[in-house]
Design a protein around this motif. Structure first.
Motif, PDB file in Angstrom:
ATOM      1  N   PHE A   1      -4.690  49.031   6.727  1.00 30.56           N
ATOM      2  CA  PHE A   1      -3.542  49.360   5.878  1.00 30.56           C
ATOM      3  C   PHE A   1      -2.320  48.586   6.356  1.00 30.56           C
ATOM      4  CE2 PHE A   1       0.173  52.050   4.953  1.00 30.56           C
ATOM      5  CZ  PHE A   1       0.030  52.224   3.591  1.00 30.56           C
ATOM      6  N   MET A   2      -1.586  48.004   5.411  1.00 25.17           N
ATOM      7  CA  MET A   2      -0.364  47.276   5.750  1.00 25.17           C
ATOM      8  C   MET A   2       0.780  47.796   4.885  1.00 25.17           C
ATOM      9  SD  MET A   2       0.252  43.180   6.011  1.00 25.17           S
ATOM     10  CE  MET A   2       1.806  42.412   5.581  1.00 25.17           C
ATOM     11  N   ILE A   3       1.933  47.995   5.509  1.00 29.41           N
ATOM     12  CA  ILE A   3       3.110  48.489   4.793  1.00 29.41           C
ATOM     13  C   ILE A   3       4.337  47.711   5.249  1.00 29.41           C
ATOM     14  CG2 ILE A   3       3.479  50.355   6.479  1.00 29.41           C
ATOM     15  CD1 ILE A   3       4.453  52.078   4.059  1.00 29.41           C
ATOM     16  N   SER A   4       5.221  47.397   4.315  1.00 34.54           N
ATOM     17  CA  SER A   4       6.369  46.542   4.616  1.00 34.54           C
ATOM     18  C   SER A   4       7.683  47.233   4.275  1.00 34.54           C
ATOM     19  CB  SER A   4       6.267  45.225   3.841  1.00 34.54           C
ATOM     20  OG  SER A   4       7.421  44.431   4.068  1.00 34.54           O
ATOM     21  N   ALA A   5       8.710  46.903   5.065  1.00 29.63           N
ATOM     22  CA  ALA A   5      10.055  47.415   4.813  1.00 29.63           C
ATOM     23  C   ALA A   5      10.911  46.412   4.052  1.00 29.63           C
ATOM     24  CB  ALA A   5      10.739  47.750   6.138  1.00 29.63           C
ATOM     25  N   SER A   6      10.365  45.224   3.786  1.00 32.72           N
ATOM     26  CA  SER A   6      11.224  44.187   3.187  1.00 32.72           C
ATOM     27  C   SER A   6      10.546  43.267   2.184  1.00 32.72           C
ATOM     28  CB  SER A   6      11.836  43.324   4.302  1.00 32.72           C
ATOM     29  OG  SER A   6      10.819  42.721   5.074  1.00 32.72           O
ATOM     30  N   SER A   7       9.237  43.128   2.205  1.00 35.26           N
ATOM     31  CA  SER A   7       8.569  42.175   1.305  1.00 35.26           C
ATOM     32  C   SER A   7       8.661  42.660  -0.141  1.00 35.26           C
ATOM     33  CB  SER A   7       7.103  41.998   1.705  1.00 35.26           C
ATOM     34  OG  SER A   7       7.025  41.432   2.995  1.00 35.26           O
ATOM     35  N   ALA A   8       9.380  41.936  -0.977  1.00 35.22           N
ATOM     36  CA  ALA A   8       9.693  42.432  -2.323  1.00 35.22           C
ATOM     37  C   ALA A   8       9.159  41.571  -3.453  1.00 35.22           C
ATOM     38  CB  ALA A   8      11.213  42.565  -2.471  1.00 35.22           C
ATOM     39  N   SER A   9       8.371  40.549  -3.158  1.00 33.73           N
ATOM     40  CA  SER A   9       7.884  39.680  -4.223  1.00 33.73           C
ATOM     41  C   SER A   9       7.108  40.475  -5.259  1.00 33.73           C
ATOM     42  CB  SER A   9       6.973  38.592  -3.643  1.00 33.73           C
ATOM     43  OG  SER A   9       6.363  37.864  -4.694  1.00 33.73           O
ATOM     44  N   ASN A  10       7.333  40.147  -6.514  1.00 39.77           N
ATOM     45  CA  ASN A  10       6.610  40.798  -7.613  1.00 39.77           C
ATOM     46  C   ASN A  10       5.148  40.362  -7.649  1.00 39.77           C
ATOM     47  OD1 ASN A  10       7.041  42.728  -9.669  1.00 39.77           O
ATOM     48  ND2 ASN A  10       6.901  41.142 -11.224  1.00 39.77           N
ATOM     49  N   GLU A  11       4.823  39.346  -6.877  1.00 41.97           N
ATOM     50  CA  GLU A  11       3.448  38.839  -6.801  1.00 41.97           C
ATOM     51  C   GLU A  11       2.482  39.893  -6.252  1.00 41.97           C
ATOM     52  OE1 GLU A  11       1.127  35.157  -4.551  1.00 41.97           O
ATOM     53  OE2 GLU A  11       3.240  34.916  -5.108  1.00 41.97           O
ATOM     54  N   PHE A  12       3.018  40.851  -5.486  1.00 42.09           N
ATOM     55  CA  PHE A  12       2.182  41.898  -4.902  1.00 42.09           C
ATOM     56  C   PHE A  12       2.018  43.114  -5.815  1.00 42.09           C
ATOM     57  CE2 PHE A  12       4.480  40.047  -1.099  1.00 42.09           C
ATOM     58  CZ  PHE A  12       3.414  39.287  -0.654  1.00 42.09           C
ATOM     59  N   SER A  13       2.757  43.144  -6.909  1.00 46.41           N
ATOM     60  CA  SER A  13       2.792  44.335  -7.766  1.00 46.41           C
ATOM     61  C   SER A  13       1.502  44.527  -8.559  1.00 46.41           C
ATOM     62  CB  SER A  13       3.969  44.240  -8.748  1.00 46.41           C
ATOM     63  OG  SER A  13       5.192  44.159  -8.048  1.00 46.41           O
ATOM     64  N   LYS A  14       1.227  45.800  -8.869  1.00 45.66           N
ATOM     65  CA  LYS A  14       0.111  46.192  -9.730  1.00 45.66           C
ATOM     66  C   LYS A  14      -1.236  45.647  -9.240  1.00 45.66           C
ATOM     67  CE  LYS A  14       2.975  46.756 -13.850  1.00 45.66           C
ATOM     68  NZ  LYS A  14       3.080  48.218 -13.652  1.00 45.66           N
ATOM     69  N   LYS A  15      -1.406  45.691  -7.910  1.00 45.41           N
ATOM     70  CA  LYS A  15      -2.673  45.275  -7.311  1.00 45.41           C
ATOM     71  C   LYS A  15      -3.260  46.430  -6.508  1.00 45.41           C
ATOM     72  CE  LYS A  15      -1.840  40.300  -7.111  1.00 45.41           C
ATOM     73  NZ  LYS A  15      -1.766  39.086  -6.264  1.00 45.41           N
ATOM     74  N   ASP A  16      -4.513  46.719  -6.761  1.00 46.49           N
ATOM     75  CA  ASP A  16      -5.179  47.805  -6.060  1.00 46.49           C
ATOM     76  C   ASP A  16      -5.693  47.292  -4.721  1.00 46.49           C
ATOM     77  OD1 ASP A  16      -6.396  50.144  -5.347  1.00 46.49           O
ATOM     78  OD2 ASP A  16      -8.116  49.916  -6.681  1.00 46.49           O
ATOM     79  N   ASP A  17      -4.773  47.157  -3.775  1.00 48.70           N
ATOM     80  CA  ASP A  17      -5.136  46.687  -2.443  1.00 48.70           C
ATOM     81  C   ASP A  17      -4.573  47.658  -1.404  1.00 48.70           C
ATOM     82  OD1 ASP A  17      -2.443  46.153  -2.441  1.00 48.70           O
ATOM     83  OD2 ASP A  17      -2.659  43.982  -2.584  1.00 48.70           O
ATOM     84  N   ASN A  18      -4.563  47.245  -0.166  1.00 50.82           N
ATOM     85  CA  ASN A  18      -4.083  48.120   0.912  1.00 50.82           C
ATOM     86  C   ASN A  18      -2.694  47.734   1.392  1.00 50.82           C
ATOM     87  OD1 ASN A  18      -6.495  49.399   0.699  1.00 50.82           O
ATOM     88  ND2 ASN A  18      -7.295  48.803   2.697  1.00 50.82           N
ATOM     89  N   PHE A  19      -1.876  47.174   0.501  1.00 50.67           N
ATOM     90  CA  PHE A  19      -0.515  46.766   0.836  1.00 50.67           C
ATOM     91  C   PHE A  19       0.487  47.652   0.101  1.00 50.67           C
ATOM     92  CE2 PHE A  19       3.117  43.628   0.230  1.00 50.67           C
ATOM     93  CZ  PHE A  19       3.601  43.800   1.517  1.00 50.67           C
TER      94      PHE A  19
END
Length: 368
Positions: A120-138
């Motif tokens: 599991f990975m979680i971020s306090a700052s990464s905001a790119s929309n490229e990561f949105s709406k993906k069923d992953d562990n981010f």
């Protein structure tokens, strides 16, 4: 005889359960922070580490009898180094990664982590929309750069009659920075306004940048860059006599920006989901603890890193680190420092944004 065998089996199972439980408690919970701890992005990374350490110290690095083994890894904004760090963490059986500082490095990390179901990975700052709406562990506690996120910002821009906007972004974190300008533009166009005049890069020769700004004659310059590069650019532009107002992504909204840019920071507009003058009791208590420990007020990134650490702690009390995603999604809503943090099914959050302007060396909230 059968009854004796049955009793023996029950006793054996009970002892086995106790043994497994005891063994589990002896195991460490391995958590790693991966991000920029040196170089120009380290302003964010070190602030995040401060927030994380404060949260873990409050529980004495222990959850339900299990010790937290926390390690720091400096990715130096280097793709190959970052890959090695992630692979080594996986080989060391680390299941929770906090990071990265930039979206570009988070993209590198997730290219590896996505191959594993139990990390599991979680971020306090990464905001790119490229990561949105993906069923992953981010997951993120920072809002993605979707068009909706820019509503309050573009409303402010329209109300103040900024029609011609000159965009500048950091090419070394393009996954986030250019994405920021693209989605700001989408929000603007959806309201009947013009596209940006240009998408310039922060590594351009500054004399050429000044000439281009004079030719384009914008009403507003919007920059998405770190505080160091923004301070460098605005100081030079002001030195050359350009008085065009600047607006900036939240990335540069740190105390160091005002320190580094001095009087050139006056009037700069920020749109952000963080208010250091918040009256929320949770936030006030956090600020007191932070100032007592570090001697300085927390930045937005220290606050968000503290928030995500508290979420990790809360979820680890429900189940172990291999189940963190499903347990987090089962709850979804958490108490943040200033507002509620609500995750959607993809691990993204929605938070309220406000407009600020630098006035007399301070970030002052302004109306739309």
């Amino acid at each position: 005889m059968k009854k004796l065998i049955f009793i023996f089996v029950l006793i054996s199972l009970a002892f086995l359960a106790i043994f497994i439980s005891s063994s589990k408690k002896d195991e460490e919970i391995k958590i790693a922070f991966v991000g920029a701890l040196t170089g120009k992005y380290s302003v964010l990374g070190n602030a995040m580490v401060n927030g994380i350490l404060l949260a873990f110290e409050e529980i004495n690095y222990e959850i339900d009898g299990r010790k937290i083994a926390f390690v720091l890894k400096d990715d130096k904004q280097d793709e190959d180094l970052n890959k090695n760090i992630i692979n080594n963490l996986i080989a060391n059986n680390t299941k929770i990664v906090i990071g990265n500082v930039t979206s570009s490095m988070s993209k590198v990390s997730m290219s590896i982590i996505n191959n594993y179901d139990d990390i599991f990975m979680i971020s306090a700052s990464s905001a790119s929309n490229e990561f949105s709406k993906k069923d992953d562990n981010f997951f993120r506690v920072h809002v993605a750069n979707n068009a909706q996120r820019f509503d309050s910002f573009t409303n402010y821009v329209i109300k103040n009659n900024f029609k011609k906007i000159y965009g500048i972004y950091d090419p070394y974190n393009e996954t986030y920075a250019k994405d920021y300008l693209i989605n700001f533009e989408k929000s603007l166009v959806s309201k009947g306004e013009n596209k940006l005049l240009t998408y310039e890069k922060t590594d351009i020769n500054l004399d050429l940048l000044v000439d281009n700004i004079k030719k384009k004659n914008p009403d507003l310059i919007l920059i998405c860059a770190n505080s160091v590069d923004f301070a460098r650019i605005i100081q030079y532009v002001r030195l050359k006599g350009i008085t065009t107002p600047f607006a900036s992504a939240e990335w540069a909204r740190t105390p160091s920006f005002i320190e580094n840019s001095g009087k050139a920071s006056e009037g700069v507009i920020f749109n952000i989901d963080y208010d250091e003058k918040s009256s929320n009791p949770n936030y006030k208590e956090f600020v007191n603890k932070y100032v007592k420990k570090y001697g300085i007020p927390p930045s937005m990134y220290a606050s968000k890193a503290y928030e995500l650490s508290k979420i990790i702690i809360e979820i680890l009390k429900v189940g172990d680190e291999t189940e963190i995603k499903q347990n987090l999604l089962a709850k979804r809503e958490f108490e943040g420092l200033q507002d509620k943090i609500i995750f959607d099914e993809y691990g993204d959050v929605i938070r309220k944004y406000y407009n600020f302007k630098v006035i007399n060396g301070e970030f002052v909230r302004v109306d739309e």
